[in-house]
Structure formats: C-alpha cells, structure tokens
Design a protein around this motif. Sequence first.
Motif, PDB file in Angstrom:
ATOM      1  N   ASP A  67     -13.309  35.011  43.329  1.00  0.00           N
ATOM      2  CA  ASP A  67     -11.469  34.529  43.738  1.00  0.00           C
ATOM      3  C   ASP A  67     -11.439  35.122  45.025  1.00  0.00           C
ATOM      4  O   ASP A  67     -11.431  35.324  46.509  1.00  0.00           O
ATOM      5  CB  ASP A  67     -10.878  34.448  42.928  1.00  0.00           C
ATOM      6  CG  ASP A  67      -9.520  33.796  42.671  1.00  0.00           C
ATOM      7  OD1 ASP A  67      -8.406  33.681  43.817  1.00  0.00           O
ATOM      8  OD2 ASP A  67      -9.201  32.345  42.027  1.00  0.00           O
ATOM      9  N   CYS A 186      -7.870  36.525  39.274  1.00  0.00           N
ATOM     10  CA  CYS A 186      -7.403  35.703  40.184  1.00  0.00           C
ATOM     11  C   CYS A 186      -7.376  36.444  41.778  1.00  0.00           C
ATOM     12  O   CYS A 186      -8.655  36.639  42.375  1.00  0.00           O
ATOM     13  CB  CYS A 186      -6.824  35.037  39.760  1.00  0.00           C
ATOM     14  SG  CYS A 186      -6.970  33.412  40.506  1.00  0.00           S
ATOM     15  N   GLU A 288      -1.398  36.447  38.244  1.00  0.00           N
ATOM     16  CA  GLU A 288      -2.014  35.634  39.759  1.00  0.00           C
ATOM     17  C   GLU A 288      -2.807  36.544  40.537  1.00  0.00           C
ATOM     18  O   GLU A 288      -4.202  36.489  40.715  1.00  0.00           O
ATOM     19  CB  GLU A 288      -1.415  34.411  39.912  1.00  0.00           C
ATOM     20  CG  GLU A 288      -1.882  34.403  41.344  1.00  0.00           C
ATOM     21  CD  GLU A 288      -3.190  33.272  41.078  1.00  0.00           C
ATOM     22  OE1 GLU A 288      -2.855  32.123  40.170  1.00  0.00           O
ATOM     23  OE2 GLU A 288      -4.536  32.836  42.347  1.00  0.00           O
ATOM     24  N   ASP A 481      -2.287  27.844  46.847  1.00  0.00           N
ATOM     25  CA  ASP A 481      -2.705  29.162  45.697  1.00  0.00           C
ATOM     26  C   ASP A 481      -2.388  30.141  46.038  1.00  0.00           C
ATOM     27  O   ASP A 481      -2.335  31.515  46.632  1.00  0.00           O
ATOM     28  CB  ASP A 481      -3.601  28.075  45.526  1.00  0.00           C
ATOM     29  CG  ASP A 481      -4.151  28.997  44.621  1.00  0.00           C
ATOM     30  OD1 ASP A 481      -4.365  30.256  43.748  1.00  0.00           O
ATOM     31  OD2 ASP A 481      -5.092  28.052  43.675  1.00  0.00           O
ATOM     32  N   ASN A 482      -3.900  30.773  47.356  1.00  0.00           N
ATOM     33  CA  ASN A 482      -3.702  32.229  47.322  1.00  0.00           C
ATOM     34  C   ASN A 482      -3.632  31.950  49.195  1.00  0.00           C
ATOM     35  O   ASN A 482      -3.392  31.264  49.968  1.00  0.00           O
ATOM     36  CB  ASN A 482      -5.146  32.562  47.471  1.00  0.00           C
ATOM     37  CG  ASN A 482      -6.168  32.597  46.192  1.00  0.00           C
ATOM     38  OD1 ASN A 482      -5.351  32.213  45.363  1.00  0.00           O
ATOM     39  ND2 ASN A 482      -7.016  33.380  46.575  1.00  0.00           N
ATOM     40  N   GLU A 534     -12.479  24.659  45.317  1.00  0.00           N
ATOM     41  CA  GLU A 534     -11.522  25.228  45.632  1.00  0.00           C
ATOM     42  C   GLU A 534     -11.459  26.694  46.785  1.00  0.00           C
ATOM     43  O   GLU A 534     -12.800  27.408  46.771  1.00  0.00           O
ATOM     44  CB  GLU A 534     -10.809  25.753  44.017  1.00  0.00           C
ATOM     45  CG  GLU A 534      -9.295  26.986  44.431  1.00  0.00           C
ATOM     46  CD  GLU A 534      -9.267  27.238  43.106  1.00  0.00           C
ATOM     47  OE1 GLU A 534      -9.334  26.949  42.093  1.00  0.00           O
ATOM     48  OE2 GLU A 534      -8.159  28.889  42.996  1.00  0.00           O
TER      49      GLU A 534
HETATM   50 CA    CA Z   1      -5.005  31.414  42.001  1.00  0.00          CA
END
Ligand code: CA
Length: 604
Positions: A67, A186, A288, A481-482, A534
């Motif tokens: 991640d 994450c 997160e 998300d990121n 992802e």
């Molecule tokens: Ca994430």
Amino acid sequence: ASAATADSRYVFDELAWGNDETHHVADGYDANVLLRWGDPITADAPEFDVMNQTAAAQLKQFGYNNDYVGFVPLNDDGSRGLLCVNHEYTNEEVMFPGLGRQDRAQFSGMTPALIDIEMAAHGGSVVEIAKDDAGVWQVVRDGKMNRRITPLDTAMTIDGPAAGHARMKTNDDPDGMNVIGTLNNCAGGLTPWGTWLMAEENFHGYFWSDQLDADGKPVIADDHPEAASYKRYGVPGMWYAWGAQYDRFNIDKEPLAPNKFGWVVEVDPMDPTSTPVKHTALGRFRHEGAETTVSSDGRLVVYMGDDNRFDYQYKYVSGGKVSDDRAANAKLLSDGTLYVARFDEDGTVTWLPLTHGTGPLTAENGFNDQGDVMIDTRIAADLLGATPMDRPEDAQPRGDGTAYIMLTNNTKRTEDEVNAANPRADSSFGHIIEIKEDGGNHAATQGRWSILVKCGDPSVSDVGAQWNPETSENGWFGSPDNCAIDADGRLWVSTDQGSNWAKTGKSDGLYAVETEGEARGTSKLFFRCPVGGEMCGPYFTDDGETLFVAVQHPGTDGTKNIPGFERESTFEDPATRWPDFDPKMPPRPAVVVVTKQGGGKIAV
Ligand code: CA
Ligand code: FEO
Ligand code: CA
Ligand code: CA
C-alpha cells in the motif's frame, strides 16, 4: 484525445480508460515491476515457492498487498535508497490453493500454518534499491538495512499519553509499554528526519471472540468495561482467525489487547535493529495514513484520516520544532496536540483540540486522563462535534499551508445527513477537499476549505459530479484513496473503487489532478491497474524523475461484475495472473517503478 489545456502543468498524453489483465502507463514512460509478493529481500531468503510457502520464508520475503510506498535516499544524488512499503492485508483466495474468499475467518479453512503465513505477509518491508549503470532501479538483495516488520514477531514499544495506561496492560505486558506487531498498515508517511510512519487502519477486523450469539455475532456484556469502546471501534471484527490461535487477538482472553492497535507506528529504516514505536499522541482510530509537513513556525504537522463512514479528519501538531537534531526530533511525535476537524457551512475549517480537561473531555464523560482521550479518540471527537465525513482516506499536506483530503465514498449517507463538506447522499464516487490553513501555517487552528472535485461520471447528471469541463472521458474517476504531491507541488490521486468498480467500468489508476489556475479541477489518467487491482503508493522521488506505484490485490476486487471476467478470482482461476503471467503463479501484488524514457522529470 488529450485533455491538456494551454495552462495544464502536467505534460503527458493521457491514457485511454479501460480494463484488462495488465498495467498501462502514458506513452513515453517505462513502468517496470520492481518488487512482488514473495520476492526474497534478504541475502539468506529462500526463493518464492508458491505451492510450498512457509511463515519462515515469508518473514524474509516481500509481503502481500503493498500500500504505502516511501523512499529514503542513502546518497546525495538519490540513486540509492530504502523503499519503505506497507503490506496492508492478505487475499487468501488467490494466495493459497483451494481456499475461498471467506475462508480466512474460519478456523476450519485456515490451518495454524496458514495463519502464520498470513501474519508474516502483513506489516511492512524495508528494501534497499539502487539504479544500475543503465539507470534502471534494481533491488539490493543483500542490503544491510533490509528487514520485514510483521504482526507475527516484531516487538514494538508504546509511548505517549497511553503508554503504561491501565487499559494497555495485558498478560504478556503487565506494564502496558510493549506490543508484538502492527497490522492493516494502509497509507503512511515519512518524517522530515527520514523515519517511516505506518498507519494501522482496520485493526478491529483482527480481533476474535468465542462468545457468539445464535447468528454467530460476538456477544459483549453491557457492563464489560470496554463495551462502549468496542462498539465505537467495531471490535471484534472477526475478519481473521488469528484469535483462535493467539490469545493476543482473542478478546475473551485479552480484553484490552485491541487498545494496543489503531495507532501510528514510527520505524527508523536506517537502523535495522531499531524497535518500532507506537505513538499514542497521534490518537487511536482506523488510521488511513500519516503524511507530514513542517509548519511555517517550524513544528511537525501530521494529517490523518479515519477511514470509516461518518468518521473524521484529524491533524497532529508537535509541541517542539523540527531541527537537525535527530534525537530531539524523535520526541516530536510524543508530545503535541491532536485536533479533529469541523467543516462549517461558511467554508471555515476549525481544528478542535483533543485535550483532556477541556470542554467535554472530562471524568464525568469517562475520560480520566489524556490516555483515555487517546485510546477513545473517536468517542472524544464525537463529543467535540467534529464533522462526520465520507470516509477520510489519504490526506496530503503541501508546504504552503494547503492540504488535500480524499473522501472516498459513502453510500450510507442519506439526504438528511448531507452537509456542505459532504454534499451528496448515497455517494458512490467520493470527492476531494482542499484546505488552506490560515496564514499558510499548517499549525493554525483555523483555515478555509473548498471542494476541489466531486468524483464520478460528469455525463450522468444524477451522479452530480463536478470537474473542470476540460476533463475528458478518460480523466474522470471515482473513489479517490491515496495521493501525493510531486517535486513541483502538483497533486496526484490514485483510486480504490472496491465494490463500486462496476459502477464506472474503469480500472483503478493514477490521475494528475490540477489544483491551480484555469485548469483547476482537471484530471488526466497517467497509469492504469490490471483488472481487480487497487492503485496504491504513489510516491515521487525528490528529483521528480522516479514514481513508485503499488498495485494492490490484482485480480480480486469487483471482477465478478466486470465484463469479460465475470467471476470471483481464486488461486486456480484468477481474473489475471499479473505480473508474471505464469500459469503456475497466481496474481501478485507488486511495486512498479515509473520513469521517463530517456530520463527527466515525470510529466514535465
Ligand atoms: Ca487506502
Ligand atoms: Fe486501507 Fe482506507 O484504505
Ligand atoms: Ca500519500
Ligand atoms: Ca479505499
């Protein structure tokens, strides 16, 4: 067709959207697989043998579901350095022969040996990498600092307000000062002094109970001392069977063990013998990420989202100032103020301090000390009146007092629950908020907020998307998300659509999202994931010439609903075998390194 306008600062021809078995990058760039699940990362590590995997081997090999990616240079020109990578979770259905997607939570499916492999595949990796004579990044397998960090066997210390607290004491740690392992790491961050922050996100899912009702749901007595805390944090989640094997994940045997997870962990990648530290001053929630910056008055500021529907955006501000003294910097994450955000309708964001004894954070409300406030950060933030958000994922500060907040989606928000900062009910696609802190100072307790983009397909009016109209059909996306800021201060956003994937039909990817000038709100597609993967990372090196992206869980998410795939992936029959495309190998999460052909800065 390119969406580039005269004033777009991102110079590349965008990719066409789509969905297939492999990855794609914009023309003129190389995207090479650098590190895959199972790759040996120590000199004495065995080669990966997917049919005969063991925990002992996995402890010396790259973990699963990469991640966060960060890079710490080891020389002046940045041609050698340490890659710091989080391994968030595991996908048993494509890791092990003969297992289904739900088997990880059933002890019948998960043998003790498989549980140990799962645990060894979680956590993080430090891996030295260097450019070879041709300028191509290679893994330095015998790098002296290479190490794995796992929930199976990595000892950690606890510091800050909750260290030594009565609610942190367990049978194997009567002082409440130590813990084995970190999990569900994450997104993350690097500090200005080169340490690595691993955020513990969905820790609740790893806790187990044998006390179940007729429906198989855990039973927690109303008078259980942790009942309110368990409820607010979703403990025990029963996602993994670890608690059937290890008391420290079984709340019947260790009722306080969950309090030792949900923190931010600091690792010194330069010292392979260093003990990671869980910093309780940064609060306990489903962290997160933990991206850092230095405020205009010299303090460390860490922006952190709590990725849960209707949970909050936080930031931490150190008491002391960042300096060249590494030992002094090490204390900056131990002593400071944690704030939670209230986004007002008039465009003001107010940062509310989570400080014991102020406002409602008193003994009358169950907070006996600052340790209680940190262990139950969420309950404290509820009392302060923070704004419930559409799942705060990564948050990225920029040095000028600006921060970008990724709100990924929230299909549970009703029309009655919308507010200016979360303006759509049943939001499948999410949005991005820009914060400008007062005076350009990240330590300010007030600032202005605005919505940069509302995600989703702008051609479907019901979606209510909001993009700069220069954005093409390739450039719009769902579920940010990121994110990262590159060497030129430009924003890049990666997506995780999960089960919403079928609603766009697009693969996850990395997008260049303009924040300035007339092109503000324009997005262009730069990198596309293989089906079911992802997009994580992204991380740009300081010279802007290398981009690391991480493809997480390729072949798994949403493949059942993707035309041309239409099945849940298994080890035996995955939707893709990226990146090896070897009929004997399942798909493998991997870090990909992107560089410009012929060299030079990316998108310049
Ligand atoms: Ca994430
Ligand atoms: Fe692990 Fe919120 O993504
Ligand atoms: Ca980030
Ligand atoms: Ca996500």
